[in-house]
Write an enzyme that holds these catalytic residues in place. Structure first.
Site, PDB file in Angstrom:
ATOM      1  N   TYR A 127      32.840  42.280  28.270  1.00 11.10           N
ATOM      2  CA  TYR A 127      32.257  42.363  29.606  1.00 11.10           C
ATOM      3  C   TYR A 127      32.521  43.745  30.174  1.00 11.10           C
ATOM      4  O   TYR A 127      33.660  44.222  30.129  1.00 11.10           O
ATOM      5  CB  TYR A 127      32.898  41.282  30.496  1.00 11.10           C
ATOM      6  CG  TYR A 127      32.389  41.241  31.917  1.00 11.10           C
ATOM      7  CD1 TYR A 127      31.141  40.724  32.215  1.00 11.10           C
ATOM      8  CD2 TYR A 127      33.180  41.694  32.970  1.00 11.10           C
ATOM      9  CE1 TYR A 127      30.678  40.668  33.526  1.00 11.10           C
ATOM     10  CE2 TYR A 127      32.730  41.635  34.280  1.00 11.10           C
ATOM     11  CZ  TYR A 127      31.472  41.122  34.552  1.00 11.10           C
ATOM     12  OH  TYR A 127      31.026  41.061  35.851  1.00 11.10           O
ATOM     13  N   ASP A 133      36.313  50.831  27.292  1.00  5.33           N
ATOM     14  CA  ASP A 133      36.409  50.216  28.616  1.00  5.33           C
ATOM     15  C   ASP A 133      37.851  49.726  28.775  1.00  5.33           C
ATOM     16  O   ASP A 133      38.237  48.690  28.233  1.00  5.33           O
ATOM     17  CB  ASP A 133      35.415  49.054  28.713  1.00  5.33           C
ATOM     18  CG  ASP A 133      35.478  48.352  30.063  1.00  5.33           C
ATOM     19  OD1 ASP A 133      36.512  48.471  30.751  1.00  5.33           O
ATOM     20  OD2 ASP A 133      34.507  47.662  30.419  1.00  5.33           O
ATOM     21  N   LYS A 167      40.744  48.416  38.207  1.00 12.27           N
ATOM     22  CA  LYS A 167      41.904  47.556  38.449  1.00 12.27           C
ATOM     23  C   LYS A 167      43.180  48.331  38.844  1.00 12.27           C
ATOM     24  O   LYS A 167      43.297  48.742  39.985  1.00 12.27           O
ATOM     25  CB  LYS A 167      42.140  46.666  37.229  1.00 12.27           C
ATOM     26  CG  LYS A 167      40.852  45.858  36.892  1.00 12.27           C
ATOM     27  CD  LYS A 167      41.091  44.459  36.521  1.00 12.27           C
ATOM     28  CE  LYS A 167      39.873  43.785  35.962  1.00 12.27           C
ATOM     29  NZ  LYS A 167      39.247  42.782  36.802  1.00 12.27           N
TER      30      LYS A 167
END
Ligand code: HOZ
Length: 429
Positions: free
Chosen positions: A144, A239, A267
């Site tokens: 994702y 990622d 994050k």
């Protein structure tokens, strides 16, 4: 367990917000419940609107490696807010966070701040397409990279959870440029490159996927991606939205000794405020506007609050022994957790690294999308409900990962194990 206040808020929320939530993974649909509304959080605890308190293993889906409302992060945000929340103009705090990131990642010479991992990933792909003059990208089933169009194809996180891995609304003309390989399967990548090699702008991968549950890279897999993308003149994009500053002071790439061309972050670098970033080699990053012509912008990008929270957090992570302690604590926790399942003869597989883990309800080795989706999601949902009932909060999906934070101390861990044991008794009955 009383949940009347959350239920009322959920009813109200559904009048104004689609599905009553601002992100689908929060909806608790996959575990047959309604979402809890959280009113406060501190350390490793969160408290819902009915005053139920939980030991939290979600940590806002990853950013809160220091726990909720860490005093030094709160102080940094308060201090910054007093001087203005957004300028829409450059500020010194942006340079500080950018410097910290480039110092921590040997593969990042320059970095651009955005507001989320989604923005960072979509911007990185645009840049890769511009740099190579090619349109196609390779991604992995179950990985994702946020919710932009090119990535909502065989994606993980909320999409696997809902059982729909691609989204309506993505134009077919765009979707055909996203080629999907299998994680940990070198031959699936080789086949794609053999067919489309010279059209591929980039391979994008979560080096440690966390959005089909936690899956670990098999020996040589990431190295192979580095080699094949280089051979075909494509870029390699890691990622590291989840893994950035989670396992060490830098990315998983540092631990693996690999240098991707571009890295996507989010994050932890925002200390719990909305931040994303993408960075990489200077010659590539210099193509981003206004240095170059690849357009990407944002009113709140690099805003002083998020920059202050991020920098305050990273300063604490830099302290010697931080990651070793986190890994040691998690290792002990996982060992005891496994024992609890073994004692009750419940077959589970626990994938873990550093302070991240997923308990899969399966007796198979979980190393890719196919094995992840073969898990017993009904059993997982039962497990989730029993844990919640005993005051433990984990992600409401089999296809996410749990996090331990620096705020989980020995007593919290012991307490969590005790509560889990009680939850497993409930699950058995
Ligand atoms: N993408 C995160 C799950 N791994 C959570 C953020 C969200 O989708 O709300």
């Amino acid at each position: 367990m009383k949940t009347g206040n959350s239920a009322k808020l959920f009813e109200e929320a559904q009048k104004y917000i689609p599905g009553g939530v601002n992100s689908p993974v929060r909806a608790f649909k996959a575990v047959g419940l309604e979402p809890l509304f959280i009113k406060k959080a501190y350390g490793c605890r969160i408290v819902d609107e009915d005053d139920n308190e939980y030991i939290d293993f979600v940590g806002s889906w990853g950013p809160l490696i220091l726990g909720h409302a860490h005093p030094r992060v709160v102080e940094a945000v308060e201090g910054a807010a007093r001087k203005g929340t957004s300028f829409g103009a450059p500020c010194a705090a942006e340079i500080e966070l950018a410097r910290m990131i480039t110092e921590a990642f040997p593969a990042i010479d320059m970095v651009r701040m955005v507001n989320s991992g989604t923005e960072a990933a979509l911007s990185a792909i645009r840049l890769a397409r511009a740099y190579t003059g090619r349109d196609k990208i390779v991604k992995f089933e179950g990985c994702y990279h946020g919710h932009s169009d090119s990535f909502l194809i065989k994606a993980g996180s909320g999409l696997i959870t809902a059982g729909v891995t691609s989204s309506p609304g993505v134009p077919e003309d765009l979707a055909r440029h996203t080629l999907v390989a299998q994680y940990n399967d070198k031959s699936s990548v080789e086949k794609i490159f053999a067919a489309y090699g010279k059209e591929i702008a980039a391979v994008i991968v979560e080096p440690i996927p966390g959005n089909m549950g936690l899956v670990l890279p098999e020996e040589g897999f990431l190295e192979m991606l580095r080699g094949i993308s280089e051979n075909y003149g494509s870029l390699l994009i890691f990622d590291e939205v989840i893994t950035g500053f989670r396992l060490n002071y830098g990315g998983y790439q540092n631990m693996a000794g690999l240098k991707p061309d571009l890295t996507v972050l989010g994050k932890i670098i925002g200390g719990g405020l909305p931040v994303g970033a993408y960075g990489g080699r200077r010659e590539i990053m210099n193509m981003v506007a206004p240095a170059g012509e690849v357009y990407q912008a944002g009113t709140l990008s690099g805003n002083p609050l998020a920059m202050a929270a991020g920098a305050a957090g990273l300063q604490m992570l830099k302290a010697g022994g931080f990651y070793e302690k986190m890994a040691e604590k998690t290792q002990l926790y996982i060992k005891e957790l496994k024992n609890l399942f073994v004692k009750r003869k419940m077959p589970v597989v626990i994938n873990h690294i550093g302070s991240m883990f997923t308990v899969f309800f399966s007796d198979k080795y979980i190393n890719n999308y196919q094995s992840a989706v073969s898990c017993d999601t009904v059993k997982f949902a039962d497990y989730f409900r029993c844990l919640l009932n005993k005051g433990i909060y984990i992600p409401p999906s089999q296809f996410e990962l749990s996090f331990i934070s620096a705020a989980h101390d020995g007593e919290d861990i012991e307490e969590a194990l005790k509560r889990t044991e009680q939850a497993l008794k409930l699950l058995d009955n």
